[in-house]
Scaffold this motif. Structure first.
Motif, mmCIF file in Angstrom:
data_model
loop_
_atom_site.group_PDB
_atom_site.id
_atom_site.type_symbol
_atom_site.label_atom_id
_atom_site.label_comp_id
_atom_site.label_asym_id
_atom_site.label_seq_id
_atom_site.Cartn_x
_atom_site.Cartn_y
_atom_site.Cartn_z
ATOM 1 N N GLY A 55 6.151 0.393 9.147
ATOM 2 C CA GLY A 55 5.090 1.331 9.521
ATOM 3 C C GLY A 55 3.786 1.030 8.810
ATOM 4 O O GLY A 55 2.709 1.164 9.378
ATOM 5 N N LEU A 56 3.883 0.616 7.561
ATOM 6 C CA LEU A 56 2.690 0.238 6.812
ATOM 7 C C LEU A 56 2.600 -1.279 6.793
ATOM 8 O O LEU A 56 3.544 -1.961 6.420
ATOM 9 N N VAL A 57 1.453 -1.781 7.207
ATOM 10 C CA VAL A 57 1.218 -3.218 7.192
ATOM 11 C C VAL A 57 0.080 -3.503 6.224
ATOM 12 O O VAL A 57 -0.678 -2.600 5.859
ATOM 13 N N ILE A 58 -0.021 -4.725 5.804
ATOM 14 C CA ILE A 58 -1.118 -5.127 4.924
ATOM 15 C C ILE A 58 -2.116 -5.877 5.778
ATOM 16 O O ILE A 58 -1.774 -6.855 6.434
ATOM 17 N N ASN A 62 -11.776 -10.211 5.174
ATOM 18 C CA ASN A 62 -12.367 -11.275 4.357
ATOM 19 C C ASN A 62 -11.384 -11.619 3.253
ATOM 20 O O ASN A 62 -10.308 -12.087 3.523
ATOM 21 N N ASP A 63 -11.728 -11.326 1.998
ATOM 22 C CA ASP A 63 -10.833 -11.636 0.884
ATOM 23 C C ASP A 63 -10.270 -10.351 0.260
ATOM 24 O O ASP A 63 -9.879 -10.339 -0.895
ATOM 25 N N SER A 64 -10.249 -9.271 1.037
ATOM 26 C CA SER A 64 -9.726 -7.990 0.566
ATOM 27 C C SER A 64 -8.505 -7.602 1.378
ATOM 28 O O SER A 64 -8.366 -7.993 2.538
ATOM 29 N N PHE A 65 -7.627 -6.806 0.756
ATOM 30 C CA PHE A 65 -6.377 -6.402 1.380
ATOM 31 C C PHE A 65 -6.213 -4.897 1.283
ATOM 32 O O PHE A 65 -6.686 -4.267 0.327
ATOM 33 N N GLN A 66 -5.509 -4.311 2.268
ATOM 34 C CA GLN A 66 -5.309 -2.863 2.287
ATOM 35 C C GLN A 66 -4.052 -2.525 3.071
ATOM 36 O O GLN A 66 -3.726 -3.180 4.063
#
Length: 175
Positions: A55-58, A62-66
């Motif tokens: 359900g939660l993906v990363i 650019n060079d940031s992740f969430q």
């Protein structure tokens, strides 16, 4: 320390941080690990979460992740999340698209393209954190130059500015 330990730490940071976080900031927090180890682990985690149908993906901006929910699940959360504050006016979208495609760009250049004063629209975009002041030009008056932010990419679900659609002009279109 094991890969699973690093994965757990990265998940915890992404969860607590909530906003996109770049590798530099992540490596400052997880100081016992190298940037390359963190990046490799993140890339593995992205693939694993996608393969599992989590359900939660990363997501990468650019060079940031969430951590984010799947795009296909948006319809289930529309009532949960009030998106009214996210709506952009036509003039705001027009100004934002000029900045996105022409960045870095000054207000005077934006005004010239639009044919109207854009200061209030630029202020609104700055408040929404969709654009940022990137410095000043080395010209008379030292005008401020503007560019889009990683939040802009997140807002429009883009991985990078390369994902912006191509601009088609009337010359290339069939009549």
């Amino acid at each position: 320390m094991t890969d699973s330990y690093l994965k757990g730490l990265i998940e915890e940071v992404l969860y607590v941080w909530a906003d996109p976080i770049n590798i530099d900031e992540l490596s400052k927090i997880l100081f016992d690990f190298s940037k390359s180890d963190i990046r490799k682990c993140l890339e593995k985690m992205i693939i694993e979460r996608n393969d599992l149908g989590s359900g939660l993906v990363i997501r990468k901006f650019n060079d940031s992740f969430q951590f984010t929910t799947r795009k296909a699940s948006d319809k289930y959360f529309e009532t949960l999340l009030a998106k009214s504050e996210k709506k952009l006016t036509n003039s705001t979208l027009e100004t934002l698209s000029i900045i996105a495609y022409k960045q870095p760009i000054t207000r005077v250049e934006i005004d010239k393209i639009r044919g109207v004063n854009s200061q209030s629209t630029i202020d609104s975009l700055l408040d929404k954190k969709l654009i940022v002041e990137k410095g000043r030009l080395d010209k008379i008056g030292k005008p401020i130059i503007y560019a889009t932010t990683d939040f802009f990419l997140q807002y429009f679900n883009l991985k990078s500015l390369d994902d912006l659609p191509e601009i088609r002009t009337g010359e290339n279109e069939d009549k």
